[in-house]
Write a protein that holds these residues in place. Sequence first.
Motif, PDB file in Angstrom:
ATOM      1  N   SER A 171     -20.789  36.639   6.485  1.00 33.19           N
ATOM      2  CA  SER A 171     -20.488  38.069   6.642  1.00 33.19           C
ATOM      3  C   SER A 171     -21.184  38.919   5.588  1.00 33.19           C
ATOM      4  N   TYR A 172     -22.061  38.290   4.809  1.00 32.77           N
ATOM      5  CA  TYR A 172     -22.756  39.023   3.745  1.00 32.77           C
ATOM      6  C   TYR A 172     -23.797  39.961   4.364  1.00 32.77           C
ATOM      7  N   PRO A 173     -23.926  41.204   3.868  1.00 34.18           N
ATOM      8  CA  PRO A 173     -24.857  42.175   4.476  1.00 34.18           C
ATOM      9  C   PRO A 173     -26.319  41.938   4.087  1.00 34.18           C
ATOM     10  N   ASP A 174     -26.796  40.725   4.317  1.00 33.25           N
ATOM     11  CA  ASP A 174     -28.209  40.403   4.053  1.00 33.25           C
ATOM     12  C   ASP A 174     -28.646  39.404   5.129  1.00 33.25           C
ATOM     13  N   SER A 175     -29.600  39.791   5.949  1.00 35.53           N
ATOM     14  CA  SER A 175     -29.963  38.983   7.123  1.00 35.53           C
ATOM     15  C   SER A 175     -30.474  37.599   6.728  1.00 35.53           C
ATOM     16  N   LYS A 176     -31.240  37.515   5.651  1.00 35.36           N
ATOM     17  CA  LYS A 176     -31.780  36.209   5.246  1.00 35.36           C
ATOM     18  C   LYS A 176     -30.672  35.278   4.763  1.00 35.36           C
ATOM     19  N   ILE A 177     -29.742  35.834   3.977  1.00 32.80           N
ATOM     20  CA  ILE A 177     -28.627  35.015   3.500  1.00 32.80           C
ATOM     21  C   ILE A 177     -27.797  34.527   4.688  1.00 32.80           C
ATOM     22  N   GLN A 178     -27.563  35.410   5.654  1.00 38.00           N
ATOM     23  CA  GLN A 178     -26.813  35.020   6.847  1.00 38.00           C
ATOM     24  C   GLN A 178     -27.509  33.863   7.580  1.00 38.00           C
ATOM     25  N   GLU A 179     -28.818  33.994   7.750  1.00 39.78           N
ATOM     26  CA  GLU A 179     -29.573  32.968   8.481  1.00 39.78           C
ATOM     27  C   GLU A 179     -29.503  31.624   7.765  1.00 39.78           C
ATOM     28  N   HIS A 180     -29.707  31.630   6.448  1.00 40.49           N
ATOM     29  CA  HIS A 180     -29.659  30.376   5.690  1.00 40.49           C
ATOM     30  C   HIS A 180     -28.251  29.773   5.704  1.00 40.49           C
ATOM     31  N   ALA A 181     -27.240  30.618   5.630  1.00 42.24           N
ATOM     32  CA  ALA A 181     -25.863  30.124   5.594  1.00 42.24           C
ATOM     33  C   ALA A 181     -25.474  29.484   6.933  1.00 42.24           C
ATOM     34  N   VAL A 182     -25.793  30.163   8.037  1.00 45.55           N
ATOM     35  CA  VAL A 182     -25.416  29.619   9.349  1.00 45.55           C
ATOM     36  C   VAL A 182     -26.205  28.338   9.641  1.00 45.55           C
ATOM     37  N   THR A 183     -27.447  28.278   9.160  1.00 48.56           N
ATOM     38  CA  THR A 183     -28.253  27.070   9.386  1.00 48.56           C
ATOM     39  C   THR A 183     -27.717  25.907   8.559  1.00 48.56           C
ATOM     40  N   ALA A 184     -27.305  26.184   7.318  1.00 45.76           N
ATOM     41  CA  ALA A 184     -26.722  25.132   6.478  1.00 45.76           C
ATOM     42  C   ALA A 184     -25.436  24.596   7.113  1.00 45.76           C
ATOM     43  N   LEU A 185     -24.599  25.494   7.630  1.00 47.97           N
ATOM     44  CA  LEU A 185     -23.365  25.067   8.285  1.00 47.97           C
ATOM     45  C   LEU A 185     -23.657  24.269   9.558  1.00 47.97           C
ATOM     46  N   LEU A 186     -24.703  24.677  10.268  1.00 45.76           N
ATOM     47  CA  LEU A 186     -25.132  23.916  11.450  1.00 45.76           C
ATOM     48  C   LEU A 186     -25.490  22.490  11.056  1.00 45.76           C
ATOM     49  N   ASN A 187     -26.290  22.355  10.009  1.00 42.99           N
ATOM     50  CA  ASN A 187     -26.696  21.016   9.559  1.00 42.99           C
ATOM     51  C   ASN A 187     -25.488  20.182   9.134  1.00 42.99           C
ATOM     52  N   LEU A 188     -24.556  20.805   8.422  1.00 46.16           N
ATOM     53  CA  LEU A 188     -23.365  20.083   7.961  1.00 46.16           C
ATOM     54  C   LEU A 188     -22.484  19.648   9.129  1.00 46.16           C
ATOM     55  N   SER A 189     -22.399  20.505  10.157  1.00 46.63           N
ATOM     56  CA  SER A 189     -21.465  20.249  11.266  1.00 46.63           C
ATOM     57  C   SER A 189     -21.909  19.113  12.173  1.00 46.63           C
ATOM     58  N   ILE A 190     -23.099  18.568  11.952  1.00 44.08           N
ATOM     59  CA  ILE A 190     -23.528  17.403  12.739  1.00 44.08           C
ATOM     60  C   ILE A 190     -22.575  16.239  12.502  1.00 44.08           C
ATOM     61  N   ASP A 191     -22.099  16.119  11.250  1.00 46.46           N
ATOM     62  CA  ASP A 191     -21.135  15.071  10.904  1.00 46.46           C
ATOM     63  C   ASP A 191     -19.763  15.447  11.481  1.00 46.46           C
ATOM     64  N   ASP A 192     -19.162  14.560  12.276  1.00 46.26           N
ATOM     65  CA  ASP A 192     -17.916  14.881  12.968  1.00 46.26           C
ATOM     66  C   ASP A 192     -16.782  15.236  12.007  1.00 46.26           C
ATOM     67  N   LYS A 193     -16.671  14.512  10.892  1.00 46.13           N
ATOM     68  CA  LYS A 193     -15.599  14.811   9.943  1.00 46.13           C
ATOM     69  C   LYS A 193     -15.811  16.174   9.289  1.00 46.13           C
ATOM     70  N   ILE A 194     -17.076  16.450   8.933  1.00 47.35           N
ATOM     71  CA  ILE A 194     -17.373  17.727   8.285  1.00 47.35           C
ATOM     72  C   ILE A 194     -17.258  18.867   9.296  1.00 47.35           C
ATOM     73  N   LYS A 195     -17.532  18.568  10.579  1.00 45.72           N
ATOM     74  CA  LYS A 195     -17.377  19.585  11.634  1.00 45.72           C
ATOM     75  C   LYS A 195     -15.955  20.159  11.606  1.00 45.72           C
ATOM     76  N   LYS A 196     -14.968  19.271  11.429  1.00 43.52           N
ATOM     77  CA  LYS A 196     -13.576  19.718  11.368  1.00 43.52           C
ATOM     78  C   LYS A 196     -13.322  20.559  10.115  1.00 43.52           C
ATOM     79  N   GLN A 197     -13.944  20.154   8.989  1.00 43.94           N
ATOM     80  CA  GLN A 197     -13.781  20.927   7.746  1.00 43.94           C
ATOM     81  C   GLN A 197     -14.382  22.322   7.892  1.00 43.94           C
ATOM     82  N   VAL A 198     -15.538  22.405   8.556  1.00 41.03           N
ATOM     83  CA  VAL A 198     -16.162  23.715   8.791  1.00 41.03           C
ATOM     84  C   VAL A 198     -15.259  24.560   9.672  1.00 41.03           C
TER      85      VAL A 198
END
Length: 634
Positions: free
Chosen positions: A398-425
Amino acid sequence: MEEENVLSNARVVRDLAEELIGIIEAAKSMGEFRGTQRKESQTLVRRLRHCLPLLEELRDLDAHIPEICISCLHKLKKSFILAKKLLKTCQAGSKIYLVLEAEAMVTRFNTVYDKLNQAMDGFPYKEIGISEEVKEQVELMCMQLKRAKQRIDSQDMELTMDMRAVLSFDNDRIAECESIEKLANRLPLNTLEDLRIETVAIRKLVKERRGQNAQGTQNIIDLLDRFKRFAGIEQVNVLDDPVPCNRSLQKCASIAIPFEFLCPITLEIMRDPVIVATGQTYERASIQQWLDSDRHNCPKTGRPLTHTALVPNVALHNLISQWCENNNYQIPKKPPPPPPKKAHAEKVITLIQNLSSSQLQVQRKAVTKIRMISRESPENHVLIAEKGGIPPLVHLLSYPDSKIQEHAVTALLNLSIDDKIKKQVSEQAPIPAIIDILQHGTIGAKENSAAALFSLSMLDENKALIGSSNGIPPLISLLSEGTIRGKKDAATALFNLTISHSNKAKAIEAGAIKPLLKILENKGLDMVDEALSVLLLLAEHPDGRKELGQLSFIETLVKFMRDGTPKNKECAAAVLLKLCTNNNNNLVVALQYGVYEHVADISQNGTKRGKKKAVAMLQLMSKTGQIPSYNNVR
């Protein structure tokens, strides 16, 4: 005594003439020649046939035959045998050899022409009473032989140069793949049967050479291995088994890996397929190595990459896993990466702390690094999660910076591949913020947000949450207006979401069907299977069936069942079956478009699932009285 010699010479001439006529007939019946030497082979056969009238007259002669005539016929026999062997090579020889050694083939043709001309030089037409018409025909042929000096055709020369270029691609696998694909289509050498025949031909060639021209032979074998690797076939040393047996052929056929499962860079089956900005899929380790070498374009298309995010191709990964299980194929295991060192763990802790920094540049640098680390290994996923990286990453959505948003959502995408971490996210409630980025973010952020929603929607509770949070309309917008990769991400997410019945109505109401139909019309997108898979789910809803039950769409389905890939046919048959069940009007329309013939073909030759759908379709036609009684008995 003299009369006996005359009779003896006549018998010799008659026997030689019969033998030479037999060689000509054998040449005429050889059938189709290889494309690269077809024109010259047909010309040689035609010139041999010009000798038929002469040989037929010689066969019927009872007059005195001078020794020079017999000598000429013996020479002619040697040249005919040479010609027959050459034609046999052009008809059944190795395609790779014929292209790679095109210059040697030119020499062989010219040698045959010289031998034929020498054999006919000084032939005693007048002494033995050959008719003037036959004499003129043979002399005309000899004149043509003297002028006939074959040169390599420009297209054949291009093929030869392309094949030699492949041998020089030691490290450039992309260039090799493109050249092999081009050559495989032109020769052709792209099916199991093509490669089986080529293997037999090369084994015969190796045997005939008996160790001569060893380097040339090795080049031919190397090229065969590359064609096999491109086709996804196990490479067996050509010299190991000179006589191929049915058992080895069955083994070869059983391990043919679908080409779409191979990484375009390494041509090896993918363990961890990921999608790059252009929509192409690669093995993660291979494309990462490509990017780390400071390359900023797509290896396969050459197009510049607008970003370097790597999105897991979960659908393809599941297909590969299912194929391996069904075919008892074990993917070679790669050595596990070393566990993160203590220094690396300390670096991650510092980066996570910097995610909450009050300085914009520090935050940007930290979230960029976290994104990079999150895609490197499963161990890093665990490390980031254990050290508390998920809450600040969700906060940055929710940070008002498009680049930070893009990097954050991509990092969460990468983390969520793991089923256990998907639940934590999921526990950090990131979905509303991800949907907001999907609506208002940069192109790359929208694409990765769609992929993140797909990943999180693997949890059933998130399917309903994404639908109730109004996450479906922005996915449909991305499906309509996004890049190729964006469309694929959106289609994959919609497929997973519309498994939930409540989301089917939402997707139909939001207008999902129209862009999916447009995707079917655009062959360049290569998304027919994805679009049909989503449409199949939407067709389970009454409103979906009503909107899809149009004449034009039914005609489109029938076309895919006629002309599509095996997977296209399977998907189209499944959708059509859904539309025709309990709707006799749709079934009649499909039959009017000629669907019966295509359904019958799929029931016999389709994929495993395609056959089931086709058989169900035939039973439906029979039940409704549209075709005679169908009994699925084999």
